[in-house]
Design an enzyme around this catalytic site. Structure first.
Site, PDB file in Angstrom:
ATOM      1  N   HIS A 135       0.749  -1.227   0.030  1.00 42.84           N
ATOM      2  CA  HIS A 135      -0.094   0.210   0.121  1.00 42.84           C
ATOM      3  C   HIS A 135       0.840   1.438   0.161  1.00 42.84           C
ATOM      4  O   HIS A 135       0.190   2.262   0.378  1.00 42.84           O
ATOM      5  CB  HIS A 135      -1.272   0.123   0.993  1.00 42.84           C
ATOM      6  CG  HIS A 135      -1.334  -0.861   1.443  1.00 42.84           C
ATOM      7  ND1 HIS A 135      -2.940  -1.952   1.220  1.00 42.84           N
ATOM      8  CD2 HIS A 135      -1.168  -2.393   2.544  1.00 42.84           C
ATOM      9  CE1 HIS A 135      -3.378  -2.380   1.392  1.00 42.84           C
ATOM     10  NE2 HIS A 135      -2.412  -3.799   1.950  1.00 42.84           N
ATOM     11  N   SER A 186      15.054  21.920 -15.906  1.00 47.48           N
ATOM     12  CA  SER A 186      13.290  22.360 -16.611  1.00 47.48           C
ATOM     13  C   SER A 186      14.351  24.001 -17.398  1.00 47.48           C
ATOM     14  O   SER A 186      15.138  24.525 -17.126  1.00 47.48           O
ATOM     15  CB  SER A 186      12.947  22.121 -15.485  1.00 47.48           C
ATOM     16  OG  SER A 186      12.419  24.124 -15.363  1.00 47.48           O
ATOM     17  N   LYS A 234      16.425  21.838 -11.031  1.00 41.26           N
ATOM     18  CA  LYS A 234      15.653  21.103 -11.755  1.00 41.26           C
ATOM     19  C   LYS A 234      16.629  19.388 -12.443  1.00 41.26           C
ATOM     20  O   LYS A 234      16.713  19.947 -13.038  1.00 41.26           O
ATOM     21  CB  LYS A 234      14.418  21.040 -12.152  1.00 41.26           C
ATOM     22  CG  LYS A 234      13.004  21.854 -11.761  1.00 41.26           C
ATOM     23  CD  LYS A 234      13.010  21.414 -10.463  1.00 41.26           C
ATOM     24  CE  LYS A 234      11.316  19.587 -11.080  1.00 41.26           C
ATOM     25  NZ  LYS A 234      10.514  20.148 -11.613  1.00 41.26           N
ATOM     26  N   GLU A 285       9.863   8.600 -17.236  1.00 37.87           N
ATOM     27  CA  GLU A 285       8.632   8.754 -17.044  1.00 37.87           C
ATOM     28  C   GLU A 285       8.490   8.318 -18.426  1.00 37.87           C
ATOM     29  O   GLU A 285       6.998   8.241 -18.833  1.00 37.87           O
ATOM     30  CB  GLU A 285       8.385  10.058 -16.945  1.00 37.87           C
ATOM     31  CG  GLU A 285       8.795  10.637 -15.231  1.00 37.87           C
ATOM     32  CD  GLU A 285       8.865  12.718 -15.349  1.00 37.87           C
ATOM     33  OE1 GLU A 285       7.777  13.020 -15.203  1.00 37.87           O
ATOM     34  OE2 GLU A 285       9.795  12.868 -15.559  1.00 37.87           O
TER      35      GLU A 285
END
Ligand code: ARG
Length: 460
Positions: free
Chosen positions: A156, A277, A283, A290
């Site tokens: 979980h 970024s 970043k 992804e």
């Protein structure tokens, strides 16, 4: 322009309709396979005496010239010629003249296109298997480095029990091994020749299907001509196996993305596999992970596209089949690229052992240890569970963790609890003691590694 199938037509074709019906913009990816299929077919026509020695030689030479031109990037395809099959035949005609017209004896584009795709997928699956083998090797090597790296195990997405990080990596090794087995198994059905089924019913010419199949290095032939030209199970199986594989890659990517977030900081991806970024200078984003997660969606889409395309089609060939190719090409390219990226990403990722270890210390992931400790001393497990549950509650109210509870307090709770409880509660003890077969105990993880090494060796 005169169509190769133009005989029974009176009306002129229109460019915009031709464009709609054409597949050459994408099925030119099958050019190599199409020429190979034709070479085998013409050899068979010569072998069976359907064509003369001279005709066979002329067509073979013409096809070889086309093959060389293709390799040099010198073949020009056109929409007027609809698809790769008619394009190659037209080019052959330009190369050797009217005798080219004999190539299509005892053949149809229906068995031709199916043959091309079988040949194509056979190569792609081999390529995927090689990359998958390598990726599994990489996971095994990483796991080897981290047999004794203690990490939180989750259910979980909540801390559950501490585990060996190597064990976690080897779980993926198992998934990829199943993918490998499925793809290998599917080769049995990919490695079959539909050639010689002609349009749907076979042919009156005395062809030798097995001869042509052997020429193409297929291990067998389709038993039923109707099935041979209208079967796309082999592509669906490929898309479905790739969907499972992508799902596994995607799950690991999801973990990588979590693990390199500020909150976790369990791993760091190298700069090569990260991007910055355009506005936020600090970043470092896990874009490649992804993207693999994202691309999984398009692979599923390709599977569902073809499943849906197939469900209402009567036997045998239908032009709908032309829509079977782009998803197959796209899936092949996507999966191959994702495997390469994943391999590099895993091989170079830095594992922050101390962060992982720290995460198993200020938590209750050792609660099962205390319950097991009591149960091992004879207390019914349910009762032990209840006692530990209350202790956890007490800790969350008063602060501190199970390992911070003073010994006197433990003794007051149960005289079964002795001094050794503090060692029992350490995460490394919890991991080490899980000797059960397939468990996270270091010895079990090493056993899995031995097995994996052997498995990988037998595949070479
Ligand atoms: N371009 C076609 C396809 O990809 C080749 C087969 C065409 N056959 C036919 N009878 N129209 O499916």
């Amino acid at each position: 322009m005169e169509k190769l199938w133009g005989g029974r037509f009176q009306g002129k074709s229109e460019e915009w309709i031709d464009e709609f019906g054409a597949s050459i913009s994408f099925d030119q990816k099958l050019a190599k396979q199409d020429i190979l299929g034709s070479l085998a077919h013409v050899k068979m026509l010569g072998h069976t005496g359907i064509l003369t020695v001279e005709e066979t030689a002329a067509i073979t030479e013409g096809l070889q010239t086309l093959q060389a031109k293709l390799q040099e990037g010198n073949l020009q395809f056109s929409i007027e010629n609809e698809d790769i099959h008619l394009n190659i035949e037209t080019l052959l005609h330009q190369e050797i003249g009217a005798v080219a017209g004999k190539l299509h004896t005892a053949r149809s584009r229906n068995d031709q296109v199916a043959t091309d795709m079988h040949l194509f997928l056979k190569d792609v699956v081999q390529e995927i298997l090689e990359k998958l083998h390598h990726l599994r090797q990489t996971f095994v090597e990483k796991a080897e480095e981290h047999v004794e790296t203690i990490a939180p195990g989750y259910t979980h997405l909540q801390h559950a029990q501490p585990i060996s990080f190597g064990h976690h990596l080897l779980a993926y090794y198992q998934m990829f091994t199943r993918d490998y087995a499925r793809l290998t198994e599917s080769l049995k059905r990919i490695d079959l020749s539909p050639l010689g089924s002609a349009a749907l019913a076979g042919t009156t010419f005395p062809i030798d299907r097995e001869f042509a199949a052997k020429e193409l290095d297929f291990s067998g032939v389709y038993a039923n001509s109707l099935d041979a030209v209208s079967d796309r199970d082999f592509i669906l199986e490929f898309l479905s196996n790739c969907s499972l594989l992508m799902m596994h890659l995607s799950r690991f990517c999801e973990e990588l993305i979590l693990w390199c977030s500020y909150e976790f900081q369990y791993i760091e991806l190298t700069d090569t596999f990260s991007t910055g970024s355009s506005i936020m200078p600090q970043k470092k984003n896990p874009d490649m992970a992804e993207l693999i997660r994202g691309k999984t969606g398009r692979v599923y889409g390709n599977l569902f596209g073809l499943l849906t395309l197939m469900k209402g089609l009567p036997l045998a060939y239908n032009k709908d089949f032309q829509e079977d190719k782009e998803g197959m090409f796209d899936t092949s390219e996507t999966v191959l690229a994702c495997l390469t990226i994943m391999d590099g990403m895993v091989a170079t990722m830095k594992v922050n052992k101390s962060r992982m270890y720290a995460a198993t210390q200020k938590d209750f992931s050792n609660a099962t240890e205390l319950a097991d400790y009591l149960a091992a001393k004879g207390l019914p497990f349910r009762q032990a569970h209840e006692i530990v549950g209350k202790l956890v509650l007490r800790c969350t109210q008063k602060g501190g963790y199970l390992q911070d509870i003073p010994f006197e307090e433990y003794q007051a709770i149960s005289p079964l609890i002795e001094e050794d409880i503090y060692v029992t509660l350490q995460p490394e003890t919890a991991v080490k003691r899980r000797h059960s077969l397939g468990g996270t105990g270091f010895d079990q993880v090493r056993l899995q590694l031995d097995h994996a090494h052997k498995e990988l060796l037998t595949e070479n």
